[in-house]
Design an enzyme around this catalytic site. Structure first.
Site, mmCIF file in Angstrom:
data_model
loop_
_atom_site.group_PDB
_atom_site.id
_atom_site.type_symbol
_atom_site.label_atom_id
_atom_site.label_comp_id
_atom_site.label_asym_id
_atom_site.label_seq_id
_atom_site.Cartn_x
_atom_site.Cartn_y
_atom_site.Cartn_z
ATOM 1 N N ARG A 180 0.841 -1.201 0.000
ATOM 2 C CA ARG A 180 0.000 0.000 0.000
ATOM 3 C C ARG A 180 0.877 1.254 0.000
ATOM 4 N NH1 ARG A 180 -4.429 0.127 4.481
ATOM 5 N NH2 ARG A 180 -5.263 1.771 3.128
ATOM 6 N N CYS A 235 -1.310 6.279 8.845
ATOM 7 C CA CYS A 235 -1.659 5.005 8.196
ATOM 8 C C CYS A 235 -2.775 5.317 7.208
ATOM 9 C CB CYS A 235 -2.081 3.967 9.233
ATOM 10 S SG CYS A 235 -3.427 4.515 10.328
#
Length: 275
Positions: A180, A235
């Site tokens: 990611r 995040c």
């Protein structure tokens, strides 16, 4: 008070009048599962706080997928849980680590220093054959006086200033898994990639089977970052960055902030660049 405590310590102090235990069980795949797990069994004396209903506010155009809840409402919930400035709070989840760390960070943000995360969570507790219950405790309400700690919080403008500053006084840490971070795969957010200049320290590498790795191992994880620099962790939505925040604190880092909106907030501004 250590930011991480073990189950042996909690067992010895389980019935101490000044300790409040908070079960943060939650599942991102099933929003009702956390409460169901709590109802099924939990540590004696524990109350349940839900990520969506208690630890997050309503979503809007900006703010990310798990924005801060209304602080006054959250404080009322703490008061209903019998938490005041003298209460020692122990948070746990099912062993994932992120949900308990989110609660720990929120109390830290409110200036409550007497808060720790139970190492290993409920799975570690059960593995020790320690007592569990289905009983929901009745707790006397109290008064919680916040003392907001702005030194642990970062917003989008703070992060944007770091991105535009080439002097590298602040280190951005992307806590998501590498694929990611690299933008190779994105299953949740509308855009793939990372905030420009961020380095990758996957949050899961700070734990082993639900237990935080020792402080010396955490120091090794972050050895390429000077303790003198300001650090901002993020995040996808400000949840899994919390264990990295906690790991940095356990490793002795003092200047750490959490970008609560994280990547999901960053990409909500069309003018923000993505690397």
């Amino acid at each position: 008070m250590n930011v991480i405590i073990d189950k042996e310590w909690l067992l010895k102090n389980l019935h101490h009048d000044n300790i409040r235990i908070v079960d943060c069980s939650f599942s991102l795949a099933n929003a009702e599962k956390g409460r169901q797990e709590y109802d099924k069994k939990h540590i004696p004396g524990a109350l349940h706080f839900d990520l969506e209903k208690d630890l997050s506010g309503e979503k809007s155009e900006h703010g990310g997928r798990h924005p801060l809840p209304n602080i006054e409402e959250f404080i009322k919930k703490l008061e209903q849980a019998g938490i005041d400035e003298n209460t020692l709070v122990i948070a746990y989840d099912q062993g994932e680590g992120a949900f308990a760390a989110r609660f720990w960070w929120m109390l830290t943000y409110l200036g409550h220093e007497k808060v720790s995360v139970l190492d290993g969570g409920f799975s570690g507790w059960k593995a020790g054959n320690y007592p569990v219950t289905t009983e929901v405790p009745v707790i006397k309400h109290t008064t919680f006086i916040p003392n907001i700690n702005h030194e642990v919080f970062a917003n989008m403008q703070d992060v944007k200033a770091v991105v535009e500053d080439e002097s590298a006084h602040t280190v951005l840490i992307d806590s998501r898994e590498e694929k990611r971070y690299l933008g190779l795969e994105e299953m949740i957010d509308k855009k793939a990639g990372r905030i420009p200049g961020a380095i990758n320290k996957p949050w899961s590498e700070g734990l082993r089977e639900g237990f935080y790795k020792p402080a010396e191992v955490q120091k090794e994880r972050f050895k390429d970052i000077s303790p003198e620099k300001q650090i901002i962790v993020y995040c996808g939505s400000g949840v899994t960055a919390a264990p990295n925040f906690l790991s940095l604190k356990a490793a002795g880092y003092k200047k750490v902030k959490l970008y609560l909106g994280s990547f999901s907030d960053w990409i909500s501004y069309s003018e923000n660049k993505i690397q």
